[in-house]
Design a protein around this motif. Structure first.
Motif, PDB file in Angstrom:
ATOM      1  N   ALA A 154       0.816  -1.210   0.000  1.00  0.00           N
ATOM      2  CA  ALA A 154       0.000   0.000   0.000  1.00  0.00           C
ATOM      3  C   ALA A 154       0.851   1.262   0.000  1.00  0.00           C
ATOM      4  O   ALA A 154       0.363   2.347  -0.327  1.00  0.00           O
ATOM      5  N   GLN A 155       2.146   1.122   0.339  1.00  0.00           N
ATOM      6  CA  GLN A 155       3.019   2.288   0.445  1.00  0.00           C
ATOM      7  C   GLN A 155       4.053   2.381  -0.662  1.00  0.00           C
ATOM      8  O   GLN A 155       4.515   3.474  -0.987  1.00  0.00           O
ATOM      9  N   SER A 156       4.422   1.235  -1.251  1.00  0.00           N
ATOM     10  CA  SER A 156       5.589   1.211  -2.131  1.00  0.00           C
ATOM     11  C   SER A 156       5.246   0.706  -3.534  1.00  0.00           C
ATOM     12  O   SER A 156       4.883  -0.468  -3.711  1.00  0.00           O
ATOM     13  N   GLN A 157       5.433   1.576  -4.529  1.00  0.00           N
ATOM     14  CA  GLN A 157       5.272   1.148  -5.909  1.00  0.00           C
ATOM     15  C   GLN A 157       6.389   0.194  -6.311  1.00  0.00           C
ATOM     16  O   GLN A 157       6.169  -0.748  -7.084  1.00  0.00           O
ATOM     17  N   ASP A 158       7.586   0.412  -5.765  1.00  0.00           N
ATOM     18  CA  ASP A 158       8.699  -0.482  -6.088  1.00  0.00           C
ATOM     19  C   ASP A 158       8.388  -1.911  -5.641  1.00  0.00           C
ATOM     20  O   ASP A 158       8.683  -2.876  -6.363  1.00  0.00           O
ATOM     21  N   TYR A 159       7.830  -2.046  -4.452  1.00  0.00           N
ATOM     22  CA  TYR A 159       7.480  -3.386  -3.960  1.00  0.00           C
ATOM     23  C   TYR A 159       6.433  -4.026  -4.861  1.00  0.00           C
ATOM     24  O   TYR A 159       6.543  -5.214  -5.214  1.00  0.00           O
ATOM     25  N   CYS A 160       5.414  -3.257  -5.262  1.00  0.00           N
ATOM     26  CA  CYS A 160       4.368  -3.799  -6.136  1.00  0.00           C
ATOM     27  C   CYS A 160       4.946  -4.200  -7.493  1.00  0.00           C
ATOM     28  O   CYS A 160       4.549  -5.235  -8.058  1.00  0.00           O
ATOM     29  N   ASP A 161       5.868  -3.404  -8.004  1.00  0.00           N
ATOM     30  CA  ASP A 161       6.527  -3.763  -9.267  1.00  0.00           C
ATOM     31  C   ASP A 161       7.314  -5.058  -9.109  1.00  0.00           C
ATOM     32  O   ASP A 161       7.357  -5.900 -10.019  1.00  0.00           O
ATOM     33  N   GLU A 162       7.929  -5.230  -7.947  1.00  0.00           N
ATOM     34  CA  GLU A 162       8.678  -6.460  -7.676  1.00  0.00           C
ATOM     35  C   GLU A 162       7.738  -7.662  -7.633  1.00  0.00           C
ATOM     36  O   GLU A 162       8.055  -8.733  -8.171  1.00  0.00           O
ATOM     37  N   ILE A 163       6.584  -7.499  -6.985  1.00  0.00           N
ATOM     38  CA  ILE A 163       5.594  -8.585  -6.912  1.00  0.00           C
ATOM     39  C   ILE A 163       5.109  -8.957  -8.308  1.00  0.00           C
ATOM     40  O   ILE A 163       5.032 -10.150  -8.666  1.00  0.00           O
ATOM     41  N   LYS A 164       4.785  -7.954  -9.110  1.00  0.00           N
ATOM     42  CA  LYS A 164       4.358  -8.230 -10.483  1.00  0.00           C
ATOM     43  C   LYS A 164       5.454  -8.932 -11.268  1.00  0.00           C
ATOM     44  O   LYS A 164       5.179  -9.858 -12.055  1.00  0.00           O
ATOM     45  N   GLY A 165       6.695  -8.509 -11.057  1.00  0.00           N
ATOM     46  CA  GLY A 165       7.811  -9.124 -11.756  1.00  0.00           C
ATOM     47  C   GLY A 165       8.010 -10.575 -11.356  1.00  0.00           C
ATOM     48  O   GLY A 165       8.306 -11.432 -12.208  1.00  0.00           O
ATOM     49  N   THR A 166       7.832 -10.861 -10.067  1.00  0.00           N
ATOM     50  CA  THR A 166       7.941 -12.243  -9.593  1.00  0.00           C
ATOM     51  C   THR A 166       6.910 -13.128 -10.275  1.00  0.00           C
ATOM     52  O   THR A 166       7.224 -14.242 -10.723  1.00  0.00           O
ATOM     53  N   CYS A 167       5.693 -12.639 -10.358  1.00  0.00           N
ATOM     54  CA  CYS A 167       4.629 -13.409 -10.995  1.00  0.00           C
ATOM     55  C   CYS A 167       4.890 -13.571 -12.491  1.00  0.00           C
ATOM     56  O   CYS A 167       4.718 -14.667 -13.047  1.00  0.00           O
ATOM     57  N   ALA A 168       5.301 -12.501 -13.140  1.00  0.00           N
ATOM     58  CA  ALA A 168       5.565 -12.561 -14.581  1.00  0.00           C
ATOM     59  C   ALA A 168       6.701 -13.527 -14.887  1.00  0.00           C
ATOM     60  O   ALA A 168       6.650 -14.281 -15.873  1.00  0.00           O
ATOM     61  N   GLU A 169       7.719 -13.527 -14.031  1.00  0.00           N
ATOM     62  CA  GLU A 169       8.842 -14.437 -14.235  1.00  0.00           C
ATOM     63  C   GLU A 169       8.401 -15.893 -14.144  1.00  0.00           C
ATOM     64  O   GLU A 169       8.916 -16.767 -14.848  1.00  0.00           O
ATOM     65  N   ALA A 170       7.416 -16.146 -13.275  1.00  0.00           N
ATOM     66  CA  ALA A 170       6.892 -17.507 -13.143  1.00  0.00           C
ATOM     67  C   ALA A 170       5.950 -17.872 -14.288  1.00  0.00           C
ATOM     68  O   ALA A 170       5.693 -19.050 -14.528  1.00  0.00           O
ATOM     69  N   GLY A 171       5.407 -16.853 -14.969  1.00  0.00           N
ATOM     70  CA  GLY A 171       4.496 -17.111 -16.086  1.00  0.00           C
ATOM     71  C   GLY A 171       3.031 -16.931 -15.756  1.00  0.00           C
ATOM     72  O   GLY A 171       2.173 -17.469 -16.458  1.00  0.00           O
ATOM     73  N   VAL A 172       2.742 -16.165 -14.684  1.00  0.00           N
ATOM     74  CA  VAL A 172       1.348 -15.928 -14.307  1.00  0.00           C
ATOM     75  C   VAL A 172       1.111 -14.439 -14.089  1.00  0.00           C
ATOM     76  O   VAL A 172       2.047 -13.659 -13.914  1.00  0.00           O
ATOM     77  N   GLU A 173      -0.174 -14.051 -14.111  1.00  0.00           N
ATOM     78  CA  GLU A 173      -0.595 -12.696 -13.762  1.00  0.00           C
ATOM     79  C   GLU A 173      -1.344 -12.732 -12.436  1.00  0.00           C
ATOM     80  O   GLU A 173      -1.893 -13.767 -12.049  1.00  0.00           O
ATOM     81  N   ILE A 174      -1.385 -11.593 -11.765  1.00  0.00           N
ATOM     82  CA  ILE A 174      -2.219 -11.470 -10.565  1.00  0.00           C
ATOM     83  C   ILE A 174      -3.643 -11.154 -11.025  1.00  0.00           C
ATOM     84  O   ILE A 174      -3.851 -10.219 -11.802  1.00  0.00           O
ATOM     85  N   THR A 175      -4.598 -11.922 -10.555  1.00  0.00           N
ATOM     86  CA  THR A 175      -5.996 -11.682 -10.933  1.00  0.00           C
ATOM     87  C   THR A 175      -6.641 -10.654 -10.003  1.00  0.00           C
ATOM     88  O   THR A 175      -7.224  -9.679 -10.461  1.00  0.00           O
ATOM     89  N   GLU A 176      -6.546 -10.902  -8.712  1.00  0.00           N
ATOM     90  CA  GLU A 176      -7.083 -10.000  -7.694  1.00  0.00           C
ATOM     91  C   GLU A 176      -6.325 -10.225  -6.393  1.00  0.00           C
ATOM     92  O   GLU A 176      -5.705 -11.266  -6.187  1.00  0.00           O
ATOM     93  N   LEU A 177      -6.400  -9.244  -5.500  1.00  0.00           N
ATOM     94  CA  LEU A 177      -6.016  -9.432  -4.102  1.00  0.00           C
ATOM     95  C   LEU A 177      -7.266  -9.813  -3.329  1.00  0.00           C
ATOM     96  O   LEU A 177      -8.345  -9.246  -3.536  1.00  0.00           O
ATOM     97  N   SER A 178      -7.126 -10.754  -2.416  1.00  0.00           N
ATOM     98  CA  SER A 178      -8.239 -11.191  -1.572  1.00  0.00           C
ATOM     99  C   SER A 178      -8.071 -10.652  -0.157  1.00  0.00           C
ATOM    100  O   SER A 178      -7.015 -10.819   0.464  1.00  0.00           O
ATOM    101  N   THR A 179      -9.138 -10.017   0.353  1.00  0.00           N
ATOM    102  CA  THR A 179      -9.192  -9.622   1.766  1.00  0.00           C
ATOM    103  C   THR A 179     -10.379 -10.312   2.443  1.00  0.00           C
ATOM    104  O   THR A 179     -11.065  -9.703   3.264  1.00  0.00           O
ATOM    105  N   HIS A 180     -10.612 -11.570   2.113  1.00  0.00           N
ATOM    106  CA  HIS A 180     -11.719 -12.298   2.742  1.00  0.00           C
ATOM    107  C   HIS A 180     -11.589 -12.300   4.273  1.00  0.00           C
ATOM    108  O   HIS A 180     -12.582 -12.064   4.985  1.00  0.00           O
ATOM    109  N   ILE A 181     -10.394 -12.577   4.762  1.00  0.00           N
ATOM    110  CA  ILE A 181     -10.196 -12.655   6.211  1.00  0.00           C
ATOM    111  C   ILE A 181     -10.429 -11.298   6.869  1.00  0.00           C
ATOM    112  O   ILE A 181     -11.138 -11.185   7.877  1.00  0.00           O
TER     113      ILE A 181
END
Length: 352
Positions: A56-83
């Protein structure tokens, strides 16, 4: 306009664990991709996979998360806050049980627990925007659900006040989602105050028809309520923004019906199953959603009472892939078109 649904995708909540490859985001996304999944829905409460406060605070962190997923070959669909969404509204009957969903610092303090939950769900809106996502998914929580069955007789105004309070709690959250340009899709789910179409309409009224209030469609919960899950799409298609692909079966007999007699899951008349093992007509659902213009992800959620999560995950990706309809760009009878112009059409109608 008909659209092709994205997928297959998988909700990671039921698979995350303390052993590799399920204990890190790089590991679990590679595992999912190897099974044929193209998308992952990330539980925003699981620190092994995702740090919501940092996102929620860092665009760099979010870019890193997206990059991790892209490197694996997947996209993020949604974030879940069910809990966290569950804790936005908790009837006192559930205080002890739901304290376990929150940090120890707010245990025994319902007001502090609610404030923490509201802050978390709002942070998911900001994190979703930073991740380039258009939707997040959640639960509504419940104030009225312990009074589901009308005995003893409910006092006049109890349900109305419960939904009014639910609206007061969620309206500011939805306003924040509006500011971030993100939709919030509520899973229609027993145990929440929003558990069917009627309660969805009551909630929508309570939040003033908020444009950001959407639906996470999961037919398994409708099967267990004997609700027409195809008609539900027709009624609320304009609000459906997310889709959990989960199977279920309902087999009533002389001993059990909808309430299933307090039995454990494997012995209940209504129970969740792995994809293809239950009674849900997914062919009809995918056709109905595609025709309705649903343009987001088909996300497998595993909650089977019999089959292992590993087998359910292996079978889930090809099952979803087989149901996705590649929407056609032309009519099947285009070859027989006459190609007449407007003047010819008017002659045909006798109005030339």
């Amino acid at each position: 306009m008909p659209t092709t649904i994205k997928g297959p995708a998988i909700f990671l909540a039921q698979f995350a664990g303390d052993a590799a490859p399920f204990d890190t985001l790089p590991g679990i996304t590679r595992w999912a991709a190897d099974l044929g999944y193209r998308g992952v829905q990330i539980p925003a409460n699981d620190a092994r996979l995702f740090d919501l406060d940092t996102a929620a605070q860092s665009q760099d962190y979010c870019d890193e998360i997206k990059g991790t997923c892209a490197e694996a070959g997947v996209e993020i669909t949604e974030l879940s806050t069910h809990i966290q969404g569950q804790l936005v509204a908790v009837n006192p009957a559930y205080d002890t049980l739901f304290d376990g969903f929150a940090p120890a610092a707010v245990h025994g303090d319902p007001k502090a627990r609610t404030a923490w939950a509201v802050d978390q769900v709002k942070k998911a809106a900001t994190a979703s925007r930073r991740l380039g996502l258009k939707t997040a998914v959640t639960f509504s929580g419940s104030l009225a659900f312990p009074y589901l069955y009308p005995w003893p007789q409910r006092p006049a105004g109890l349900i109305e006040e419960a939904f009014a309070e639910l609206g007061r709690r969620w309206r500011p959250i939805l306003d924040h989602y509006e500011e971030e340009g993100v939709d919030l899709a509520y899973e229609i789910h027993p145990g929440e105050d929003i558990f069917d179409g009627a309660t969805w309409e009551m909630f929508l009224d309570a939040v003033g028809g908020h444009a950001r209030a959407k639906i996470l469609y999961d037919p398994s919960h409708y099967v267990l309520q004997c609700l027409d899950y195809l008609a539900f799409i027709d009624l609320y298609k304009d609000r459906i923004a997310a889709f959990h692909v989960k199977d279920a079966e309902f087999n009533p007999d002389g001993r059990q019906g909808v309430y299933s007699g307090y039995q454990p899951w494997v012995e209940r008349a209504g129970r969740f199953r792995s994809l293809g093992d239950g009674q849900v007509d997914f062919g009809a659902i995918f056709a109905r959603l595609s025709a309705a213009g649903f343009d987001s992800w088909a996300v497998m959620e595993w909650e089977c009472c019999l089959k292992s999560p590993e087998q359910g995950a292996r079978e889930g990706a090809p099952f979803i892939a087989s149901k996705i309809i590649e929407v056609t760009g032309k009519a099947f009878d285009d070859f027989a078109g006459s190609g007449v112009d407007r003047e010819a059409i008017r002659k045909m109608l006798g109005v030339a």
